[in-house]
Design a protein around this motif. Sequence first.
Motif, PDB file in Angstrom:
ATOM      1  N   HIS A   1      -1.939  10.439  -9.673  1.00  0.00           N
ATOM      2  CA  HIS A   1      -3.076  10.618  -9.127  1.00  0.00           C
ATOM      3  C   HIS A   1      -3.133  12.244  -9.214  1.00  0.00           C
ATOM      4  O   HIS A   1      -4.720  13.159  -9.328  1.00  0.00           O
ATOM      5  CB  HIS A   1      -3.076  10.893  -7.331  1.00  0.00           C
TER       6      HIS A   1
ATOM      7  N   TYR B   1      -7.154  -1.023  -5.833  1.00  0.00           N
ATOM      8  CA  TYR B   1      -7.296   0.350  -4.842  1.00  0.00           C
ATOM      9  C   TYR B   1      -7.224   1.706  -5.390  1.00  0.00           C
ATOM     10  O   TYR B   1      -7.353   2.953  -4.844  1.00  0.00           O
ATOM     11  CB  TYR B   1      -5.573   0.233  -4.939  1.00  0.00           C
TER      12      TYR B   1
ATOM     13  N   ARG C   1       0.963   4.247  -2.726  1.00  0.00           N
ATOM     14  CA  ARG C   1       1.247   5.828  -2.564  1.00  0.00           C
ATOM     15  C   ARG C   1       1.546   6.564  -3.063  1.00  0.00           C
ATOM     16  O   ARG C   1       1.489   7.752  -4.070  1.00  0.00           O
ATOM     17  CB  ARG C   1       0.878   5.880  -0.503  1.00  0.00           C
ATOM     18  N   GLU C   2       3.038   5.964  -2.933  1.00  0.00           N
ATOM     19  CA  GLU C   2       3.816   6.584  -3.419  1.00  0.00           C
ATOM     20  C   GLU C   2       4.163   7.016  -5.060  1.00  0.00           C
ATOM     21  O   GLU C   2       4.400   7.877  -5.476  1.00  0.00           O
ATOM     22  CB  GLU C   2       5.108   6.630  -2.729  1.00  0.00           C
TER      23      GLU C   2
ATOM     24  N   ARG D   1       1.833   9.029  -7.017  1.00  0.00           N
ATOM     25  CA  ARG D   1       1.506  10.384  -5.726  1.00  0.00           C
ATOM     26  C   ARG D   1       1.003  11.277  -6.843  1.00  0.00           C
ATOM     27  O   ARG D   1       0.189  11.906  -7.203  1.00  0.00           O
ATOM     28  CB  ARG D   1       2.176  10.373  -5.083  1.00  0.00           C
TER      29      ARG D   1
ATOM     30  N   SER E   1       0.812  -1.089   0.356  1.00  0.00           N
ATOM     31  CA  SER E   1      -0.395   0.041  -0.294  1.00  0.00           C
ATOM     32  C   SER E   1       0.148   1.002  -0.048  1.00  0.00           C
ATOM     33  O   SER E   1       0.294   2.359  -0.355  1.00  0.00           O
ATOM     34  CB  SER E   1      -0.856  -0.001   1.149  1.00  0.00           C
TER      35      SER E   1
ATOM     36  N   ARG F   1      -6.288  -1.107   3.702  1.00  0.00           N
ATOM     37  CA  ARG F   1      -4.987  -1.260   3.190  1.00  0.00           C
ATOM     38  C   ARG F   1      -3.650  -2.125   3.173  1.00  0.00           C
ATOM     39  O   ARG F   1      -3.296  -3.205   2.901  1.00  0.00           O
ATOM     40  CB  ARG F   1      -4.207   0.310   3.609  1.00  0.00           C
TER      41      ARG F   1
END
Length: 221
Positions: free
Chosen positions: A27, A132, A20-21, A24, A16, A179
């Motif tokens: 997004h 996700y 996210r990284e 980033r 997770s 997550r």
Amino acid sequence: MAVKTETETTVETALSAQLREGTREDHARAESTPFVADLMAGRLDVAAYADLAAQQHAVYVALEAAGAALGERGASVALPALARVPAIESDLARLWGPAWRDRVDLLPATRRYAERLREVATTLPGYVAHAYTRYLGDLSGGQIIKRMLARHYGLADDVLAFYTFDALERIKPFKDEYRARIDALELTGDERRAVVAEARGAFDLNRAVFAELGARHAPAP
């Protein structure tokens, strides 16, 4: 040289966190498209929101069919509580009436998005990548979108069901749990890298839908 503790290593390598990284910037680019900015600022109209819902319907039909096809392999992440198709159909029926399906005009970008889901989301890494980006997005930024739609367009909850997760008691604890479910999946290093790469592609597909929606629904001069 400092030695990482087991906890530090786990946090650093959690899937997770990698997602996210790794997504980033993608997004941020998707959120900053003119269509999203105009919709959130109240510069469009209810027709634009209805069209967005119609495009989302095709995407979630493909995603949730893929999740169902995973069976036991995806049981920990393909959760009935997250299903959005019935909610979108309820919204569209209230926005466009019982014959709403006749009014749906899918964009080329939406067709490509749904086709990609049918191609890859029946594998666990492919499903996780798209689940996700979609569900955690709905549970995060989607809640802000819901408030802005209600504020600017006077929309009631009965046409914003897509953003309402009645099966979840509290959103924040559930996001943490989800997550953790992703992190607990037994995936190889190559599969994890494939998840992150596919998630980045998912944001690109979503951004293409927003771009075509923006071309179809320009703000009033």
